[in-house]
Design an enzyme around this catalytic site. Structure first.
Site, PDB file in Angstrom:
ATOM      1  N   SER A   2       0.830  -1.206   0.000  1.00 49.63           N
ATOM      2  CA  SER A   2       0.000   0.000   0.000  1.00 49.63           C
ATOM      3  C   SER A   2       0.862   1.252   0.000  1.00 49.63           C
ATOM      4  CB  SER A   2      -0.924   0.021   1.215  1.00 49.63           C
ATOM      5  OG  SER A   2      -0.183   0.244   2.388  1.00 49.63           O
ATOM      6  N   ASP A   3       0.279   2.307  -0.507  1.00 47.26           N
ATOM      7  CA  ASP A   3       0.876   3.628  -0.431  1.00 47.26           C
ATOM      8  C   ASP A   3       0.813   4.075   1.031  1.00 47.26           C
ATOM      9  OD1 ASP A   3       1.816   6.154  -0.921  1.00 47.26           O
ATOM     10  OD2 ASP A   3       0.253   6.701  -2.332  1.00 47.26           O
ATOM     11  N   SER A   4       1.693   4.929   1.419  1.00 51.04           N
ATOM     12  CA  SER A   4       1.718   5.412   2.790  1.00 51.04           C
ATOM     13  C   SER A   4       0.377   6.027   3.176  1.00 51.04           C
ATOM     14  CB  SER A   4       2.824   6.458   2.943  1.00 51.04           C
ATOM     15  OG  SER A   4       2.827   6.977   4.245  1.00 51.04           O
ATOM     16  N   GLY A   5      -0.260   5.460   4.161  1.00 50.68           N
ATOM     17  CA  GLY A   5      -1.525   5.990   4.659  1.00 50.68           C
ATOM     18  C   GLY A   5      -2.759   5.465   3.965  1.00 50.68           C
ATOM     19  N   ALA A   6      -2.607   4.708   2.887  1.00 56.45           N
ATOM     20  CA  ALA A   6      -3.772   4.262   2.122  1.00 56.45           C
ATOM     21  C   ALA A   6      -4.673   3.329   2.924  1.00 56.45           C
ATOM     22  CB  ALA A   6      -3.336   3.591   0.827  1.00 56.45           C
TER      23      ALA A   6
END
Length: 82
Positions: free
Chosen positions: A62-66
């Site tokens: 995942s992307d950071s914070g997704a």
């Protein structure tokens, strides 16, 4: 973003497909945003395309914070990310 099936297949998928099938990508990152109302990190349709149609057997991160954004959306009743 709201994207038609045609635009997804004709405009967006070719480069990604080539990265996986021709480039031999071992890992991909789902984006923070949503595609047609579904967070990309939770999209069963994108996962089916990636793993089923394209034969990808690497990892998806995942992307950071997704992932947190998906949880926040569920908790606040919106059920989707930005």
């Amino acid at each position: 973003a709201e994207v038609s099936a045609f635009d997804l297949a004709d405009t967006y998928f070719p480069a990604w497909k080539a990265s996986v099938t021709e480039g031999g990508a071992k890992g991909v990152m789902c984006s923070y945003n949503a595609l047609n109302g579904v967070p990309t990190c939770a999209s069963q349709a994108l996962n089916a395309t990636l793993r089923g149609a394209w034969g990808f057997d690497g990892y998806v991160t995942s992307d950071s914070g997704a992932v947190m954004a998906i949880g926040d959306g569920v908790r606040d009743g919106k059920g989707k990310s930005a």
